[in-house]
Design an enzyme around this catalytic site. Structure first.
Site, PDB file in Angstrom:
ATOM      1  N   ASP A 141      26.176  22.329  48.057  1.00 28.04           N
ATOM      2  CA  ASP A 141      27.524  22.552  48.583  1.00 28.04           C
ATOM      3  C   ASP A 141      28.393  21.319  48.363  1.00 28.04           C
ATOM      4  O   ASP A 141      29.313  21.049  49.129  1.00 28.04           O
ATOM      5  CB  ASP A 141      27.440  22.886  50.076  1.00 28.04           C
ATOM      6  CG  ASP A 141      28.738  23.486  50.598  1.00 28.04           C
ATOM      7  OD1 ASP A 141      28.936  23.454  51.834  1.00 28.04           O
ATOM      8  OD2 ASP A 141      29.553  23.958  49.777  1.00 28.04           O
ATOM      9  N   LYS A 144      31.421  20.601  42.745  1.00 29.95           N
ATOM     10  CA  LYS A 144      30.946  21.791  42.019  1.00 29.95           C
ATOM     11  C   LYS A 144      30.456  21.438  40.616  1.00 29.95           C
ATOM     12  O   LYS A 144      29.602  22.112  40.083  1.00 29.95           O
ATOM     13  CB  LYS A 144      32.042  22.860  41.994  1.00 29.95           C
ATOM     14  CG  LYS A 144      32.632  23.121  43.399  1.00 29.95           C
ATOM     15  CD  LYS A 144      31.564  23.294  44.489  1.00 29.95           C
ATOM     16  CE  LYS A 144      32.114  23.123  45.903  1.00 29.95           C
ATOM     17  NZ  LYS A 144      31.048  22.986  46.927  1.00 29.95           N
ATOM     18  N   ASP A 169      26.553  27.331  47.210  1.00 29.95           N
ATOM     19  CA  ASP A 169      27.822  27.828  47.743  1.00 29.95           C
ATOM     20  C   ASP A 169      28.905  27.737  46.657  1.00 29.95           C
ATOM     21  O   ASP A 169      28.779  26.974  45.697  1.00 29.95           O
ATOM     22  CB  ASP A 169      28.250  26.990  48.962  1.00 29.95           C
ATOM     23  CG  ASP A 169      29.453  27.594  49.681  1.00 29.95           C
ATOM     24  OD1 ASP A 169      30.192  26.840  50.319  1.00 29.95           O
ATOM     25  OD2 ASP A 169      29.655  28.826  49.579  1.00 29.95           O
ATOM     26  N   ASN A 170      29.971  28.523  46.798  1.00 29.96           N
ATOM     27  CA  ASN A 170      31.188  28.400  45.980  1.00 29.96           C
ATOM     28  C   ASN A 170      31.008  28.683  44.501  1.00 29.96           C
ATOM     29  O   ASN A 170      31.709  28.099  43.669  1.00 29.96           O
ATOM     30  CB  ASN A 170      31.789  26.985  46.129  1.00 29.96           C
ATOM     31  CG  ASN A 170      31.958  26.578  47.553  1.00 29.96           C
ATOM     32  OD1 ASN A 170      31.356  25.616  47.996  1.00 29.96           O
ATOM     33  ND2 ASN A 170      32.771  27.318  48.296  1.00 29.96           N
ATOM     34  N   GLU A 199      35.309  30.893  52.716  1.00 25.94           N
ATOM     35  CA  GLU A 199      35.309  30.741  54.175  1.00 25.94           C
ATOM     36  C   GLU A 199      36.696  30.959  54.782  1.00 25.94           C
ATOM     37  O   GLU A 199      37.684  30.442  54.288  1.00 25.94           O
ATOM     38  CB  GLU A 199      34.775  29.346  54.576  1.00 25.94           C
ATOM     39  CG  GLU A 199      35.367  28.170  53.842  1.00 25.94           C
ATOM     40  CD  GLU A 199      34.538  27.774  52.618  1.00 25.94           C
ATOM     41  OE1 GLU A 199      33.860  28.643  52.049  1.00 25.94           O
ATOM     42  OE2 GLU A 199      34.596  26.608  52.222  1.00 25.94           O
TER      43      GLU A 199
HETATM   44  C1  LIG Z   1      32.374  18.776  47.811  1.00 31.66           C
HETATM   45  C2  LIG Z   1      32.722  19.280  49.143  1.00 31.66           C
HETATM   46  C3  LIG Z   1      31.720  19.043  50.242  1.00 31.66           C
HETATM   47  C4  LIG Z   1      31.285  17.640  50.483  1.00 31.66           C
HETATM   48  O1  LIG Z   1      30.418  17.168  49.464  1.00 31.66           O
HETATM   49  C5  LIG Z   1      30.536  15.739  49.394  1.00 31.66           C
HETATM   50  N1  LIG Z   1      30.021  15.337  48.095  1.00 31.66           N
HETATM   51  C6  LIG Z   1      30.582  15.593  46.893  1.00 31.66           C
HETATM   52  N2  LIG Z   1      29.794  15.130  45.897  1.00 31.66           N
HETATM   53  C7  LIG Z   1      28.722  14.559  46.484  1.00 31.66           C
HETATM   54  C8  LIG Z   1      27.564  13.907  45.965  1.00 31.66           C
HETATM   55  N3  LIG Z   1      27.393  13.756  44.655  1.00 31.66           N
HETATM   56  N4  LIG Z   1      26.625  13.459  46.842  1.00 31.66           N
HETATM   57  C9  LIG Z   1      26.812  13.625  48.167  1.00 31.66           C
HETATM   58  N5  LIG Z   1      27.893  14.239  48.716  1.00 31.66           N
HETATM   59  C10 LIG Z   1      28.841  14.691  47.878  1.00 31.66           C
HETATM   60  C11 LIG Z   1      32.002  15.503  49.643  1.00 31.66           C
HETATM   61  O2  LIG Z   1      32.202  14.209  50.129  1.00 31.66           O
HETATM   62  C12 LIG Z   1      32.341  16.569  50.686  1.00 31.66           C
HETATM   63  O3  LIG Z   1      32.151  16.045  51.987  1.00 31.66           O
HETATM   64  N6  LIG Z   1      32.975  20.738  49.107  1.00 31.66           N
HETATM   65  C13 LIG Z   1      34.060  21.219  48.490  1.00 31.66           C
HETATM   66  O4  LIG Z   1      34.786  20.505  47.808  1.00 31.66           O
HETATM   67  C14 LIG Z   1      34.448  22.631  48.774  1.00 31.66           C
HETATM   68  C15 LIG Z   1      35.754  23.054  48.462  1.00 31.66           C
HETATM   69  C16 LIG Z   1      36.192  24.334  48.769  1.00 31.66           C
HETATM   70  C17 LIG Z   1      37.572  24.768  48.422  1.00 31.66           C
HETATM   71  C18 LIG Z   1      37.828  26.084  48.053  1.00 31.66           C
HETATM   72  C19 LIG Z   1      39.129  26.492  47.745  1.00 31.66           C
HETATM   73  C20 LIG Z   1      40.160  25.583  47.804  1.00 31.66           C
HETATM   74  F1  LIG Z   1      41.425  25.981  47.542  1.00 31.66           F
HETATM   75  C21 LIG Z   1      39.911  24.250  48.158  1.00 31.66           C
HETATM   76  C22 LIG Z   1      38.624  23.839  48.471  1.00 31.66           C
HETATM   77  C23 LIG Z   1      35.334  25.246  49.413  1.00 31.66           C
HETATM   78  C24 LIG Z   1      34.030  24.838  49.712  1.00 31.66           C
HETATM   79  O5  LIG Z   1      33.174  25.682  50.347  1.00 31.66           O
HETATM   80  C25 LIG Z   1      33.570  23.557  49.386  1.00 31.66           C
HETATM   81  O6  LIG Z   1      32.270  23.249  49.674  1.00 31.66           O
HETATM   82 MG   LIG Z   2      31.175  25.040  50.147  1.00 29.10          MG
END
Ligand SMILES: C[C@H](C[C@H]1O[C@@H](n2cnc3c(N)ncnc32)[C@H](O)[C@@H]1O)NC(=O)c1cc(-c2ccc(F)cc2)cc(O)c1O
Ligand SMILES: [Mg+2]
Length: 214
Positions: A141, A144, A169-170, A199
């Site tokens: 999650d 992407k 997810d996504n 969501e």
């Molecule tokens: C990426 C994020 C979730 C988190 O992941 C952490 N992260 C990243 N890369 C790494 C790594 N390589 N290692 C560890 N952590 C890491 C980050 O800091 C965020 O806290 N999730 C999303 O961007 C996300 C976006 C949407 C979304 C959908 C429609 C829209 F119009 C706008 C946004 C929906 C979702 O359901 C998501 O899940």
């Molecule tokens: Mg997600």
């Protein structure tokens, strides 16, 4: 300075949820995201699919990539059998700080190990850091465009075994086209799409469940 959305979400949990009650933390976050401010938690609709897969797998070792505010970590950990742990990786320190507090408020801090750092750096160290051999369940999650490189890394690090379950997810919105193409066409995976919605919206999204065949 103005608070951040994760901080406002945490405040809602501390104000409205019952301390030590994971279900009430989950419901409070879903209510906040539907009626106050949208946030990128997996949410209630896809969350129910996540719940059913976690219950089916009943993992001894589970990994989540991308903790954000800890919503799905609480969802997963509340279903884990005693003595099992969820390892969750988050590289944004501000999000990790909020997630720690939400996890603590839910009372699940003994079942969740939140590690700050990037998945690409931490995955190769998982066996030594956590004393695990292989992973029974992985919830993807995070960014992407990291899904595909990170499962290839999991394969290389021998962290997957015959029957390991990946749930992503996504896969439609925002979308992970290269990951989908790989797990759906590789002879090493058996993949299945669970249609749902982004969501708290009516936009199509879904979860992809893939079994590693070894
Ligand atoms: C990426 C994020 C979730 C988190 O992941 C952490 N992260 C990243 N890369 C790494 C790594 N390589 N290692 C560890 N952590 C890491 C980050 O800091 C965020 O806290 N999730 C999303 O961007 C996300 C976006 C949407 C979304 C959908 C429609 C829209 F119009 C706008 C946004 C929906 C979702 O359901 C998501 O899940
Ligand atoms: Mg997600």
């Amino acid at each position: 300075t103005r608070s951040t959305r994760p901080q406002r979400l945490l405040k809602a949990v501390q104000k409205k949820a019952i301390k030590g009650d994971p279900q009430s933390v989950i419901s409070t976050i879903d209510y906040f995201c539907r009626h106050s401010e949208w946030a990128m938690n997996v949410g209630d609709e896809k969350g129910a699919i996540l719940d059913s897969v976690v219950c089916e797998v009943s993992p001894s070792t589970a990994l989540e990539l991308g903790t954000y505010c800890g919503y799905s970590a609480v969802r997963i950990a509340r279903l884990l059998p005693p003595g099992t742990k969820l390892i969750t990786l988050e590289f944004n320190p501000d999000y990790a700080a909020v997630a720690r507090q939400i996890i603590e408020y839910s009372g699940l801090q003994d079942k969740i190990c939140l590690v700050e750092g990037a998945s690409g750096d931490l995955i190769p160290k998982m066996q030594e850091l956590f004393g695990i051999k292989t992973l029974d369940f992985v919830f993807l999650d995070h960014w992407k465009d990291r899904y595909l490189p990170d499962i290839k890394l999991l394969e290389e690090c021998q962290l997957l075994r015959k029957g390991s379950i990946l749930l992503a997810d996504n896969v439609i919105c925002p979308g992970t086209p290269d990951y989908l193409e790989y797990v759906r066409n590789s002879p090493r995976y058996e993949s299945k799409y669970f249609k749902s919605h982004l969501e708290y919206t009516k936009v199509e999204d879904g979860l992809e469940k893939s079994v590693f065949l070894g």
